[in-house]
Design an enzyme around this catalytic site. Structure first.
Site, mmCIF file in Angstrom:
data_model
loop_
_atom_site.group_PDB
_atom_site.id
_atom_site.type_symbol
_atom_site.label_atom_id
_atom_site.label_comp_id
_atom_site.label_asym_id
_atom_site.label_seq_id
_atom_site.Cartn_x
_atom_site.Cartn_y
_atom_site.Cartn_z
ATOM 1 N N TYR A 1 -38.244 -17.429 -6.445
ATOM 2 C CA TYR A 1 -38.618 -17.108 -5.064
ATOM 3 C C TYR A 1 -39.334 -18.283 -4.408
ATOM 4 O O TYR A 1 -39.957 -19.083 -5.094
ATOM 5 C CB TYR A 1 -39.551 -15.893 -5.041
ATOM 6 C CG TYR A 1 -38.900 -14.573 -5.375
ATOM 7 C CD1 TYR A 1 -37.525 -14.426 -5.477
ATOM 8 C CD2 TYR A 1 -39.687 -13.449 -5.607
ATOM 9 C CE1 TYR A 1 -36.959 -13.206 -5.800
ATOM 10 C CE2 TYR A 1 -39.136 -12.217 -5.925
ATOM 11 C CZ TYR A 1 -37.773 -12.103 -6.027
ATOM 12 O OH TYR A 1 -37.223 -10.895 -6.355
ATOM 13 N N SER B 1 -35.273 -3.358 -2.662
ATOM 14 C CA SER B 1 -34.607 -3.026 -1.393
ATOM 15 C C SER B 1 -34.605 -1.524 -1.113
ATOM 16 O O SER B 1 -33.573 -0.952 -0.738
ATOM 17 C CB SER B 1 -33.174 -3.567 -1.362
ATOM 18 O OG SER B 1 -33.166 -4.973 -1.405
ATOM 19 N N GLY C 1 -33.955 -3.405 5.438
ATOM 20 C CA GLY C 1 -34.303 -3.124 6.831
ATOM 21 C C GLY C 1 -33.370 -2.183 7.547
ATOM 22 O O GLY C 1 -33.693 -1.690 8.636
ATOM 23 N N LEU D 1 -32.700 0.863 6.892
ATOM 24 C CA LEU D 1 -33.275 2.205 7.004
ATOM 25 C C LEU D 1 -34.472 2.268 7.949
ATOM 26 O O LEU D 1 -34.992 3.349 8.209
ATOM 27 C CB LEU D 1 -33.665 2.716 5.620
ATOM 28 C CG LEU D 1 -32.481 3.091 4.730
ATOM 29 C CD1 LEU D 1 -32.913 3.277 3.277
ATOM 30 C CD2 LEU D 1 -31.795 4.353 5.239
ATOM 31 N N THR D 2 -34.893 1.127 8.476
ATOM 32 C CA THR D 2 -35.953 1.147 9.495
ATOM 33 C C THR D 2 -35.404 1.496 10.861
ATOM 34 O O THR D 2 -36.148 1.888 11.758
ATOM 35 C CB THR D 2 -36.657 -0.216 9.599
ATOM 36 O OG1 THR D 2 -35.747 -1.176 10.185
ATOM 37 C CG2 THR D 2 -37.116 -0.706 8.233
ATOM 38 N N GLY D 3 -34.094 1.290 11.042
ATOM 39 C CA GLY D 3 -33.467 1.517 12.344
ATOM 40 C C GLY D 3 -33.471 0.305 13.245
ATOM 41 O O GLY D 3 -32.903 0.346 14.344
ATOM 42 N N LYS D 4 -34.058 -0.799 12.787
ATOM 43 C CA LYS D 4 -34.209 -1.942 13.699
ATOM 44 C C LYS D 4 -32.903 -2.668 14.011
ATOM 45 O O LYS D 4 -32.846 -3.433 14.977
ATOM 46 C CB LYS D 4 -35.222 -2.936 13.134
ATOM 47 C CG LYS D 4 -34.826 -3.620 11.829
ATOM 48 C CD LYS D 4 -35.976 -4.502 11.336
ATOM 49 C CE LYS D 4 -35.667 -5.156 10.001
ATOM 50 N NZ LYS D 4 -36.835 -5.946 9.522
ATOM 51 N N LEU E 1 -35.706 -0.038 1.346
ATOM 52 C CA LEU E 1 -35.437 0.164 2.775
ATOM 53 C C LEU E 1 -34.084 -0.430 3.161
ATOM 54 O O LEU E 1 -33.797 -0.606 4.341
ATOM 55 C CB LEU E 1 -36.555 -0.460 3.623
ATOM 56 C CG LEU E 1 -37.957 0.081 3.371
ATOM 57 C CD1 LEU E 1 -38.976 -0.658 4.243
ATOM 58 C CD2 LEU E 1 -38.024 1.583 3.628
#
Length: 346
Positions: free
Chosen positions: A53, A235, A240, A242-245, A237
């Protein structure tokens, strides 16, 4: 914050784990330090990193920066004993050792490097980032072909690695051993070889898992329950989704999609419609979709600790606000119905 044991060990971790893969690229060192301060204050004592990373992008120039950021935080705060720290040894194609595969010799070298960057003398959980023989994770499941694998070679490799890991346990440089991006068969082989030779037992497996990626639910879920192996769900979410963004084709500035538009192959033509069925469940029940998605992982019928990432401190605060959510049976049934209506959206 609820705590759970890592596998069969006596290591107790917060059920939520703070991921660090953006620290050094999308998130500055100061931002990473602020996140660790916030997480610890909220009762999150579990941090996951890797020698490879940060990501976004993952490259030779950046490799090792995230561990160094964490090491500088330990040095500045003097709080190493308050954190359960997990890191990983990179496999074939890595940028740390010019692509060399994992081996017993590599294990010692990799731990040397991680300890130096992390400014500590021990690692609580040491994981293999991906198997030498290959993996079906990261959308490779669609064309996965194990027919060229050699079982005898694989087990010889496991004996070599477990021997090296056992020496590191005896030296006190690692406390527990885990896998990542592994299969049920592979995990069973690691367990069997360890039992036969007395090497460290697999305690965790870090695989992708979320409402939109539920491959773990069957064989690995059964294995996790019966063998007391904790899933470290990365992961949770869905990067991202599943955040709706990203709904409506939006690409917020600084988001992962603004750097890698495919979200690691997840942004298929079915991804946004697939995310919407879960966003609809959250709206129906008056829930925040981020909180709902993490709570779903926490309530699975096998041991699990979801690893969440936050690019900013504001995002971390939002996650912390929902850390104690427990979903009702009605919500869980609606989520299962959503999964049946839109399975494997990427």
């Amino acid at each position: 914050m609820k705590t759970i044991p890592l596998g069969q060990t006596d290591i107790q971790v917060s059920q939520l784990c703070l991921g660090s893969m953006t620290w050094g690229t999308q998130t500055s060192e100061a931002g990473g330090h602020a996140q660790m301060d916030m997480a610890l204050e909220a009762g999150i004592n579990f941090i996951d990193t890797a020698e490879a990373y940060p990501v976004n992008p993952m490259n030779k120039e950046n490799a090792g920066k995230t561990e160094a950021i964490i090491g500088n935080w330990f040095e500045a705060r003097g709080n190493r004993d308050q954190v359960v720290l997990a890191t990983k040894c990179a496999g074939a194609g890595n940028y740390i050792r010019d692509g060399e595969e994992i081996s017993g010799r590599v294990i010692h070298e990799a731990i040397d490097g991680s300890l130096k960057r992390l400014k500590t003398d021990y690692i609580d959980l040491y994981q293999l980032h991906w198997p030498n023989r290959g993996s079906y994770m990261f959308r490779q499941n669609w064309t996965y072909d194990p027919s060229k694998q050699d079982k005898a070679k694989t087990r010889t490799h496991m004996e070599d690695v477990l021997g090296a890991l056992q020496k590191e346990v005896e030296r006190g440089r690692i406390r527990a051993f885990g896998l990542s991006n592994e299969s049920a068969w592979g995990t069973c082989q690691w367990l069997d070889v360890a039992e036969k030779m007395g090497g460290p037992r697999v305690e965790t497996i870090q695989n992708e898992y979320s409402l939109m990626c539920r491959m773990y639910d069957t064989d690995l879920g059964e294995l996790g329950h019966n063998e007391q192996i904790t899933l470290l769900a990365f992961s949770p979410l869905a990067t991202g989704l599943l955040t709706g963004k990203y709904q409506g084709g939006a690409v917020p500035e600084g988001s992962r999609a603004s750097i890698g538009p495919t979200l690691g192959g997840r942004m298929s033509e079915r991804a946004l419609p697939g995310a919407q069925v879960y966003l609809d469940v959250a709206e129906k029940h008056g829930l925040d979709p981020v909180h709902m998605s993490l709570a779903f992982c926490n309530q699975r019928p096998f041991p699990v600790s979801p690893i969440f990432g936050a690019t900013t401190s504001e995002q971390l605060k939002h996650i912390i606000d929902g850390k104690d959510l427990v979903l009702s049976q009605e919500v869980l049934e609606d989520l299962d119905a959503a999964n049946r209506s839109f399975p494997m959206p990427y």
